[in-house]
Motif scaffolding. Structure first.
Motif, mmCIF file in Angstrom:
data_model
loop_
_atom_site.group_PDB
_atom_site.id
_atom_site.type_symbol
_atom_site.label_atom_id
_atom_site.label_comp_id
_atom_site.label_asym_id
_atom_site.label_seq_id
_atom_site.Cartn_x
_atom_site.Cartn_y
_atom_site.Cartn_z
ATOM 1 N N ASN A 1 -0.576 3.108 -2.975
ATOM 2 C CA ASN A 1 -1.472 3.994 -2.324
ATOM 3 C C ASN A 1 -0.933 5.632 -2.037
ATOM 4 N N GLY B 1 0.838 -1.170 -0.024
ATOM 5 C CA GLY B 1 -0.039 -0.148 0.056
ATOM 6 C C GLY B 1 0.790 1.223 -0.196
ATOM 7 N N SER C 1 -4.293 2.445 3.467
ATOM 8 C CA SER C 1 -5.249 1.502 2.891
ATOM 9 C C SER C 1 -6.840 1.873 3.466
#
Length: 365
Positions: free
Chosen positions: A179, A175, A312
């Motif tokens: 992300n 992540g 996340s």
């Protein structure tokens, strides 16, 4: 009441010990989960080492995977559902309701402080409540109670020993790259530390299609594994000038760096390998403070940011990770070393010493 075995920390500075405990039934939106597998994370080790004596006994564990066996009356999950247990959040604050639960306003209370061993505690030892609720689960046990908000429903088909690390270490590493840093195929990435989180970051960069991925770690076997998992190069920090080596490998500096070590000297090095307007993500727990080269950060327009749980939203991201694993894009078996649950002492030692990248306890009962 439910009989269980749990790794209980009785004495400050000691290691947890397997002990018989009892869990109360789930209430409200809680779920009772049979823990089929649970990873041991560096956070378990580091927090247990400094846990205050006044809050003992205590059960840790925050990478549980298993099967729902009972639910409270407000829970929507059903019995028999496979789940991955992850971090807890309030579900109501501005960060939770906008899809950023890792930065929940009450995250510390929900995750790092446990439930305080009050009468509402899920765990009992010799008839008395003991502290649990670590990351909303305390899953170093054969059964755990979690809330629906941190029990992520997953499809069948991924064995629990591989699913367990998705709840924290793999979610954090992958992540952070996908992300938080949102790397692109043309980007170059360097990862400092090739443990479970760092190797997950390497895999995340490979999934993103990054053209150059450099892993930095002093352990030869971990450097080799990083190459196998997608790094295009690996650097031994004890062999020479890391900054010069990484700049050469990345054609002038990395666009993004991930530090999993939290070692002040490594943080400084991580900043020196970045090209102008590069970004450094801090994900390691270690030194609480570190001096940073402010002139370098300002002069190159660098970004330094902390990342929790890979930025996340776990009910979306963990199923994505499961799909990647089932497709062969996340070879989690390369990270995991399994131990029978009754071999807890060996697994804990392997985590403390680094002999295993990701020790996972498997409950065969």
């Amino acid at each position: 009441m439910i009989d269980a075995r749990a790794a209980v920390l009785f004495e400050a500075g000691a290691d947890p010990a397997l002990t018989d405990v009892v869990l109360r039934p789930p209430v409200g939106e809680e779920v009772l989960v049979r823990i089929d597998a649970v990873g041991i994370c560096h956070t378990d080790i580091s927090v247990a080492a400094r846990w205050p004596a006044r809050r003992l006994p205590m059960v840790f564990g925050h990478e549980g995977a298993g099967t729902v066996v009972a639910t409270g009356p407000q829970a929507e999950l059903r019995g028999g559902q496979p789940v991955v247990l992850t971090f807890a959040s309030c579900g109501r604050c501005p960060y939770c309701v906008t899809g950023r639960p890792a930065y929940c306003e009450s995250s510390t209370d929900h995750n790092m402080r446990g439930d305080g061993a009050g009468e509402s505690s899920a765990l009992r030892l010799d008839g008395h409540p003991i502290a649990g609720g670590f990351f909303g689960q305390s899953s170093l046990a054969t059964y755990a109670i979690a809330r629906q908000g941190n029990a992520v429903s997953i499809d069948d088909g991924l064995e629990p020993a591989l699913a367990a690390p998705l709840g924290c270490s793999v979610q954090t590493g992958v992540g952070t790259v996908l992300n938080a840093l949102a790397v692109r195929p043309e980007d170059t990435v360097v990862v400092f530390g090739a443990g479970a989180v760092g190797l997950s970051a390497v895999m995340g960069a490979r999934i993103a299609g990054c053209r150059t991925i450099v892993a930095v770690d002093p352990v030869p076997q971990r450097r080799d594994l990083a190459i196998d998992l997608g790094a295009t190069a690996a650097v031994d920090p004890s062999a020479g000038d890391v900054t010069a080596a990484v700049r050469e490998l990345t054609g002038g500096g990395a666009h993004a760096a991930v530090d999993t070590t939290a070692v002040p000297e490594v943080l400084t090095t991580a900043l020196t390998v970045l090209r102008p307007r590069g970004a450094l993500a801090l994900v390691g727990l270690g030194a609480p403070v570190a001096p940073l080269p402010v002139g370098l950060i300002m002069g190159r327009g660098l970004t330094v940011r902390g990342v929790v749980e890979g930025d996340s939203e776990p009910h979306t991201f963990i199923p994505r990770l499961v799909a990647l694993a089932k497709a062969g894009e996340l070879p989690l078996e390369r990270l995991v070393t399994t131990f029978a649950f009754e071999d807890f002492d060996a697994a804990w030692s392997a985590a403390k010493t680094g002999r295993a990248i990701k020790p996972v306890l498997v409950n065969g009962s």
